[in-house]
Design an enzyme around this catalytic site. Structure first.
Site, mmCIF file in Angstrom:
data_model
loop_
_atom_site.group_PDB
_atom_site.id
_atom_site.type_symbol
_atom_site.label_atom_id
_atom_site.label_comp_id
_atom_site.label_asym_id
_atom_site.label_seq_id
_atom_site.Cartn_x
_atom_site.Cartn_y
_atom_site.Cartn_z
ATOM 1 N N GLU A 70 8.444 3.554 7.910
ATOM 2 C CA GLU A 70 8.712 4.742 7.107
ATOM 3 C C GLU A 70 10.183 5.143 7.157
ATOM 4 O O GLU A 70 10.690 5.810 6.259
ATOM 5 C CB GLU A 70 7.876 5.934 7.608
ATOM 6 C CG GLU A 70 6.442 5.613 7.940
ATOM 7 C CD GLU A 70 5.480 5.861 6.808
ATOM 8 O OE1 GLU A 70 5.857 6.517 5.828
ATOM 9 O OE2 GLU A 70 4.338 5.393 6.914
ATOM 10 N N GLY B 239 0.814 -1.214 0.000
ATOM 11 C CA GLY B 239 0.000 0.000 0.000
ATOM 12 C C GLY B 239 0.846 1.261 0.000
ATOM 13 O O GLY B 239 0.633 2.165 -0.787
#
Length: 765
Positions: free
Chosen positions: A732, A247
């Site tokens: 991240e 995603g």
């Protein structure tokens, strides 16, 4: 095998399965064997197939759409256009605020604002019939000039984002007085999420109840959007997403194609499946926005930074707002008494950009980490030394202590593992035959994003344990770390724990994004499991039929699925035996991390919006994950081709719930950073505003052949200020700083500074 060997093996197994153990993914076998059923793999009776028709212009109006030939085609059930599709209500944004003043929303466009915008949809009995008929739909346009690039002289409206302005000291005056100046412009290009699993969904209505099977990073938030679109209670929407094939930020919202499928299913009274084509996955939703940064540094001759002035701009669509916050890293990485940062966006004929892995932080690091490397070269300092000279001992902007900041340790450990001390400082001074060798370094950070979650833990009659949550797993290992958390807390083997995720009718969870899921959900599962364990022990002590009746609470513990004295000197029962004697089929507990006194409305907002997210600088600390990347590149002197030949990265993500999975996430981010630095670029035809490389043949992504040995080293320590179990963001972080480390290594190899990504052959020869 001796008794000692058995005990040693049991001890190793316990360490493996506990939080912090290197347990392999529990969902791995299902994915490898094909047993894992993804959202759009459902087989429903009466399923119809929808195929979208997209605009071929970037600006203008749809004058007419010819649908007769498509309607007459074999198997076609309906062809819907802006005139014939049902109108929906306008949904609120992810903060819960209204998106637009108008009262209705049409997911098919008549006013075209970007090329690839959905203007019609064909629904047929089979997918092949829908594809064939969609090719027969013809649109007539009144075309207008398109604004397609940041550098266009005709670029659209420029909007200053005042909330992102950061100022302290007098940056302009300090820059003018500084003995050493550096000024440069850094550009990053539009890039796509490029997940292996395309976007798509199946929608089914049963009366006023809607079930959506769709890959989703935020089931409760997307369910809220569907409920608002169709004006039905939130509880009437069920969103199911057990597994997700990637995603990176793109699957957190219900988008126009989602609304089309749900509307078509309601109008036709039968379930509808709609899958975006690979090309549509480049144009139906935005990737990372194009950015441009101007950075001015002022320093003394010893390398101490006196002033930083940063001006950033990113692209945005004509409708909606998404800001790629390119000043986010610039303000925290280095200590400076004078600072000024401002952010603008420019409206273009493009799809609204989306968050993509480390949005803002990633391009921000490219600017400041290249600039400080340039400053080091100007002053004749080692690139690592100048970073240590300007090390920020506290958050320069928030003026708060770091919760933990192991960046100095990351520099030291990474440099030692890489062999940085052997670096020859002069550009073009390291080579192997025709290969110029360059070594580069860059740092990165990512804020600790926090919110609240809830989970249900059930101790079952047979001693097994079930964990339920509407949080999701898109490959980062949620199934595994939640199983480890429950197993450790309850004292049972991981093999006895089953985790159920990806259903909005389970216990609520917020968005999976910003590297916050693990910290939130391990805390929620730990709390729920602790409550279930307390109830189990309480029942064992209070029931007069049991051998534990009358003992003190602290004299009982559960280990390896058996309850008894921690010292092993008393009666002992398996959980299954205990549950049988109690006559219970389950013990169930719901745990959440919400503050006491949270209202029902606040609870709803927490899970369906990001309005209740906790700022990373809330309270006494500034919370971030940190990293330092050391990169070696080899540049062919004759052809200018660049290969990354070695990467060593040291990272601080606090306590790792599962180091094996964390390392995989870090490496995934580093690989994406290599792609960003050398390959990825969404190319737009300036004449028509079309993305010309909207496929995996022409959009360059790194493959196995492009990726060298990657060594990741954890330098983190538990951070109790960031999460219940001491972890900080993982997913991240890995990408932040990779691109500038590569760019800095390319300069060291060639003596040529490339400030525009990607670094391609023509920019070097």
């Amino acid at each position: 095998m001796t008794v000692h060997d058995v005990k040693h093996a049991a001890s190793d197994s316990a360490r493996l399965e506990a939080v912090g153990g290197r347990l392999s993914r529990v969902d791995g076998p299902a994915k490898i064997t094909g047993a894992a059923r993804y959202a759009v793999e459902q087989q429903l009776e009466g399923l119809a197939h929808a195929v979208l028709v997209d605009s071929t212009i970037a600006a203008g109006k749809v004058v007419s759409i010819e649908t007769q030939a498509a309607k007459a085609a074999r198997g076609v059930i309906a062809v819907l256009t802006p005139d014939t599709i049902m109108k929906l209500s306008v949904a609120s944004d992810w903060f819960g605020n209204p998106l637009a003043p108008q009262r209705t929303f049409c997911p098919l466009a008549r006013d075209v604002t970007y090329c690839g915008q959905h203007i019609a949809v064909v629904i047929a009995e089979t997918f092949e019939q829908a594809v064939s008929a969609a090719a027969l739909v013809m649109a007539d346009y009144d075309q207008a000039p398109a604004l397609v690039e940041l550098g266009d002289g005709t670029a659209g409206e420029i909007i200053s984002i005042e909330g992102m302005t950061k100022e302290w000291g007098n940056a302009q005056a300090a820059l003018a007085e500084a003995p050493v100046h550096l000024s440069a412009v850094y550009n990053t290009q539009r890039s796509a999420h490029a997940a292996i699993e395309p976007h798509g969904l199946i929608a089914r209505w049963e009366g006023d109840r809607l079930t959506i099977w769709e890959p989703s990073q935020w089931l409760d938030g997307m369910a809220r959007t569907y409920a608002e679109w169709f004006g039905i209670p939130f509880e009437n929407v069920r969103l199911v997403s057990p597994y997700i094939g990637g995603g990176f930020g793109s699957k957190a919202l219900a988008l126009a194609h989602s609304a089309v499928a749900a509307a078509a299913a309601k109008m036709l009274g039968r379930p509808v499946k709609l899958m975006l084509t690979r090309s549509q996955n480049f144009t139906s939703y935005g990737g990372r926005a194009t950015t441009r940064q101007t950075i001015d540094l002022g320093a003394d001759k010893a390398g101490r930074i006196q002033s930083i002035i940063h001006r950033g701009v990113s692209e945005v669509s004509l409708e909606g707002m998404w800001v790629e916050a390119v000043g986010s890293i610039t303000s925290i990485m280095y200590d400076t008494p004078n600072f000024s940062s401002r952010q603008d966006v420019v409206r273009l004929n493009t799809v609204l950009p989306n968050p993509k892995r480390a949005p803002g932080e990633n391009p921000s690091a490219f600017g400041i980490e290249c600039a400080i490397d340039e400053l080091a070269h100007e002053l004749g300092l080692d690139p690592l030394e100048i970073r240590l000279i300007n090390y920020a001992e506290q958050d320069p902007h928030a003026k708060k202590a770091w919760s933990t900041r192991q960046l100095r340790e990351a520099f030291a450990v990474g440099a030692e593992a890489f062999g940085w001390a052997k670096r020859s400082p002069a550009p073009r001074s390291m080579r192997a035959g025709h290969q110029l060798i360059g070594w580069g370094v860059a740092a990165g950070a990512y804020p600790v994003q926090r919110a609240h979650g809830e989970a249900v833990v059930k101790i079952m009659f047979d001693g097994s344990v079930e964990v339920e949550s509407s949080s999701i797993d898109m490959g980062q290992g949620t199934y595994t770390i939640l199983a480890q958390t429950a197993a450790e807390t309850l004292g049972v083997p991981v093999s006895q724990v089953s985790v159920k995720l990806g259903d909005s009718h389970f216990a609520r969870a917020g968005v999976t994004g910003g590297s916050r899921l693990a910290g939130i959900m391990t805390g929620a599962v730990h709390k729920a499991a602790s409550q279930a364990l307390d109830e189990l022990i309480g029942l064992a002590l209070s029931d007069p039929r049991l051998p534990f009746h009358g003992l003190q609470a602290n004299t009982l513990a559960v280990k390896d699925g058996r309850i008894g004295s921690p010292r092993g000197d008393g009666p002992e029962l398996s959980i299954a035996e205990l549950m049988s004697m109690l006559g219970r089929d389950r013990i169930e507990a719901k745990g959440d991390t919400l503050p006491a006194g949270t209202t029902a409305e606040e609870r709803y907002k927490n899970y369906t919006t990001i309005a209740m997210s906790i700022p990373h600088t809330e309270g006494d600390y500034s919370r971030h994950s940190w990293c330092a990347h050391f990169v070696e590149v080899k540049v062919d002197e004759d052809f200018g081709t660049v290969r990354v030949s070695r990467v060593v990265s040291a990272l601080d993500s606090g306590r790792l719930y599962n180091p094996k999975l964390a390392e995989s996430q870090w490496k995934g981010g580093i690989i994406m950073g290599i792609g960003e630095a050398l390959l990825e670029e969404g190319i737009v035809d300036r004449r028509h505003g079309r993305t010309v490389n909207s496929n995996f043949a022409d959009y360059m992504l790194p493959t196995n052949a492009d990726i060298p040995d990657i060594q990741t080293i954890s330098v983190g320590i538990p951070d109790p200020h960031s999460s219940a179990l001491g972890g900080k963001g993982v997913g991240e972080l890995g990408i932040v700083g990779v691109a500038p480390a590569i760019a800095n290594a390319v300069f060291h190899a060639t003596g040529k500074r490339v400030r525009d990504l990607p670094i391609t052959l023509e920019k070097l020869i």
